[in-house]
Design a protein around this motif. Structure first.
Motif, short mmCIF file in Angstrom:
data_model
loop_
_atom_site.label_atom_id
_atom_site.label_comp_id
_atom_site.label_asym_id
_atom_site.label_seq_id
_atom_site.Cartn_x
_atom_site.Cartn_y
_atom_site.Cartn_z
N VAL A 184 0.85 -1.18 0.00
CA VAL A 184 0.00 0.00 0.00
C VAL A 184 0.89 1.24 0.00
CG1 VAL A 184 -0.18 -0.06 2.52
CG2 VAL A 184 -1.87 1.23 1.21
N GLY A 185 0.54 2.22 -0.80
CA GLY A 185 1.22 3.50 -0.80
C GLY A 185 2.70 3.46 -1.07
N GLY A 186 3.16 2.48 -1.86
CA GLY A 186 4.58 2.37 -2.15
C GLY A 186 5.36 1.57 -1.12
N PHE A 187 4.70 1.09 -0.07
CA PHE A 187 5.33 0.25 0.96
C PHE A 187 4.94 -1.21 0.71
CE2 PHE A 187 4.76 4.42 2.83
CZ PHE A 187 5.94 4.64 3.53
N ARG A 188 5.86 -2.13 1.02
CA ARG A 188 5.54 -3.55 1.00
C ARG A 188 5.90 -4.14 2.35
NH1 ARG A 188 6.67 -8.20 1.36
NH2 ARG A 188 8.89 -7.80 1.64
N PHE A 189 4.90 -4.73 3.00
CA PHE A 189 5.07 -5.25 4.35
C PHE A 189 4.99 -6.78 4.34
CE2 PHE A 189 3.03 -1.10 4.73
CZ PHE A 189 3.81 -0.46 5.69
N ASP A 190 5.96 -7.44 4.98
CA ASP A 190 5.76 -8.84 5.36
C ASP A 190 4.76 -8.86 6.50
OD1 ASP A 190 7.53 -10.06 3.57
OD2 ASP A 190 9.24 -9.80 4.90
N THR A 191 3.81 -9.79 6.46
CA THR A 191 2.78 -9.84 7.51
C THR A 191 2.92 -11.07 8.39
OG1 THR A 191 1.24 -10.96 6.00
CG2 THR A 191 1.15 -8.54 6.10
N GLY A 192 4.11 -11.66 8.39
CA GLY A 192 4.32 -12.85 9.19
C GLY A 192 5.75 -12.96 9.65
N PRO A 193 6.40 -14.11 9.42
CA PRO A 193 7.77 -14.32 9.89
C PRO A 193 8.72 -13.24 9.40
CG PRO A 193 6.82 -16.36 9.06
CD PRO A 193 5.87 -15.28 8.69
N SER A 194 9.67 -12.89 10.25
CA SER A 194 10.64 -11.85 9.87
C SER A 194 12.05 -12.17 10.38
CB SER A 194 10.19 -10.49 10.39
OG SER A 194 10.01 -10.51 11.79
N TRP A 195 12.24 -13.32 11.03
CA TRP A 195 13.56 -13.72 11.53
C TRP A 195 14.01 -14.96 10.73
CZ3 TRP A 195 15.97 -12.05 16.44
CH2 TRP A 195 15.30 -10.97 17.02
N TYR A 196 15.15 -14.87 10.10
CA TYR A 196 15.71 -16.00 9.35
C TYR A 196 16.73 -16.67 10.27
CZ TYR A 196 17.44 -18.43 5.10
OH TYR A 196 17.79 -19.35 4.15
N LEU A 197 16.27 -17.71 10.96
CA LEU A 197 17.11 -18.46 11.89
C LEU A 197 17.27 -19.90 11.39
CD1 LEU A 197 15.50 -17.19 15.22
CD2 LEU A 197 17.72 -16.50 14.29
N MET A 198 18.17 -20.64 11.99
CA MET A 198 18.46 -22.02 11.58
C MET A 198 18.77 -22.10 10.08
SD MET A 198 15.56 -24.03 13.85
CE MET A 198 16.23 -25.67 13.52
N PRO A 199 19.72 -21.32 9.60
CA PRO A 199 19.99 -21.29 8.15
C PRO A 199 20.35 -22.65 7.57
CG PRO A 199 21.78 -20.25 9.39
CD PRO A 199 20.65 -20.45 10.35
#
Length: 545
Positions: free
Chosen positions: A40-55
């Protein structure tokens, strides 16, 4: 395949690569599930997970499909990994923020500077965490627990004297016995929230989580977690998976099977074990409301397990009926706040944690069905790392406030038009971030505001009780005590995702996908599947999923 979240996409890709003919049904217009996206309005939001752990779990999954995380994703190491803002004790000056970095030695020095002797104790703590994590990966995560003997390995038996006490003691007590400073306790205890639990409810075995963020840092895929979903979906399609969106499954169809019997003579005794039916496919409704039937030899439910069991199956075929869920503990719900902010916010790094002083009361309120006030919160500013998520001269903020898992709290909306309780929680969270982080004009600089509440999780994701994660990782809902990944009553009905083993989180969902593959192969080993040699071709199977 029912459900186009990370678990459904990953399972579909692995099964198709193994030679199965796979069709995936997702009720929403796009795939991703809890790992969704909002623009929305030029922004893109993740709406869930945001931590990349256990690579290493991601690396292994991609290698199973003949590629690599390096090839699929542009990963960046975050430094600091995250910043901790604390409320401070009543009547005292609020302490300054505490940074956790990507370097273990720096974190040890930080602990020592806060509390004398804490650096040495953290080193020992992390050694124990690494050992527990290693045991978990080799013996408890990549197994469906179908072979008890597989767990009775010399390695596990040798470690039992150290492992068993970790199951009977809470993470909160385990940490408090080693560190007295409240902020340090919170740094080591907060991972319980990632598990849908709280430090006083999660077994101390989960101190293994600290082996991730305090020793190796936290990663971020450029483009956000939407890019991760795109990568897995693309791999699934490359393997031949057909993905239907806007396709709502309304029933898992079955056919009865003859009961197995024992004994002889005219009146043999029925066996109570074994399936009562076999799967024949599913019914689904398209975006125009038209009903369809799809035949299949195998159905994998990769969405919310409560919804599948209590809505898509008849009562007599439910492995996990409503009475089962009535005895289970949901992880918390959440109010998600998506903010587009004018100007820069140097006070906030990519990840920030805002901890109330009495967070035991905070968690008690959540699990008792009350919205805590004040509430601990998590803030992600992906624009610190990824310029693609916000217009020039603006910041992207994702604020998560844990609340009770209760759809009656309401749904969110745009520009403050969500339900009253959701918007009240949002206002309080914005004010809290502004005060604690030293951004007094934060509210005035918001140009985009969108909220999501437990009612949205229930309506859009069919989430049990509107929870943001799934069943919490208490002792009786972890490892072999968690919902299994196969129906006891319907042959050919399997499960994947956060509701089932091994549990909550993107890495766990990838492992759950592999557990479906291992079960179908008859593989009862407890470790990751062997990775195929480059160029290996799958064997075609006459099975439709």
């Amino acid at each position: 395949m029912i459900g186009g979240g990370i678990a459904g996409l990953a399972t579909a890709a692995l099964l198709a690569q193994d030679g199965y003919d796979v069709e995936l049904f997702e009720q929403r217009p796009t795939v991703g599930g809890r790992a969704g996206s909002h623009e929305v309005g030029g922004f893109r939001f993740d709406t869930g997970p945001s931590w990349y752990l256990m690579p290493e779990v991601f690396d292994h999954f991609f290698r199973l499909l003949g590629t690599s995380a390096e090839e699929q994703l542009d990963l960046r190491v975050l430094d600091p990994a995250y910043r901790v803002f604390s409320e401070g004790a009543p009547g005292q000056v609020r302490p300054g923020p505490l940074d956790i970095t990507a370097d273990t030695a720096t974190n040890v020095a930080t602990f020592e500077a806060v509390e004398a002797g804490a650096g040495r104790r953290l080193t020992a703590y992390l050694t124990s965490a690494s050992e527990a994590y290693d045991v978990a990966v080799r013996h408890f995560l990549y197994t469906s627990f179908t072979s008890p003997l597989a767990l009775a390995s010399p390695d596990v038996l040798r470690r039992l004297p150290r492992l068993l006490p970790l199951l009977t003691r809470s993470l909160e007590d385990f940490v408090a016995a080693r560190f007295t400073d409240r902020r340090l306790q919170q740094v080591l205890g907060y991972p319980a929230v990632f598990l849908g639990s709280s430090p006083d409810r999660a077994p101390s075995l989960y101190h293994l989580m600290s082996a991730m963020d305090l020793t190796g840092g936290v990663l971020y895929p450029q483009g956000g977690f939407t890019r991760l979903i795109e990568a897995v979906a693309d791999l699934a399609r490359e393997q031949g998976v057909r993905i239907r969106t806007g396709a709502t499954v309304t029933e898992v169809t079955t056919a009865s099977v003859a009961p197995r019997t024992i004994g002889g003579g005219r009146r043999p005794s029925r066996l109570r074990r074994g399936p009562r039916a076999r799967v024949t496919g599913l019914r689904w409704r398209d975006a125009d409301g038209l009903e369809h039937v799809h035949a299949a030899d195998l159905v994998v439910g990769a969405g919310d397990l409560h919804h599948l069991e209590t809505r898509l199956l008849p009562t007599h075929l439910r492995t996990y009926p409503q009475s089962y869920w009535d005895r289970r503990t949901s992880g918390p719900g959440a109010v998600l706040v998506l903010l587009g902010v004018r100007g820069e916010l140097p006070q906030l790094p990519h990840h920030s944690l805002f901890f109330t002083h009495d967070w035991r009361a905070n968690f008690d309120a959540i699990f008792a069905g009350r919205v805590p006030a004040p509430a601990s919160a998590y803030v992600c500013k992906p624009s610190a790392t990824d310029p693609s998520v916000a217009p020039d001269g603006h910041e992207n903020l994702f604020v998560l406030v844990p609340v009770p898992a209760d759809p009656e709290l309401g749904r969110g909306g745009a520009d403050g038009r969500g339900d009253a309780q959701i918007e009240a929680v949002t206002d309080a969270a914005v004010a809290q971030v502004a005060e604690w982080a030293g951004v007094p004009d934060l509210a005035d600089r918001v140009v985009v505001r969108h909220t999501i509440g437990p009612g949205d999780f229930a309506a859009d994701l069919s989430a049990w009780r509107g929870g943001m994660l799934g069943p919490g990782h208490t002792l009786r809902q972890s490892a072999m005590f968690r919902s299994r990944n196969a129906s006891r009553h319907v042959d050919g009905l399997l499960y994947a995702g956060s509701s089932t083993i091994p549990g909550i989180g993107l890495p766990m969902c990838l492992i759950s996908a592999e557990l479906v593959l291992k079960r179908l192969r008859g593989d009862t080993s407890t470790g990751p599947s062997p990775e195929p040699a480059p160029g290996a071709r799958p064997v075609t199977r006459e099975v439709h999923v």
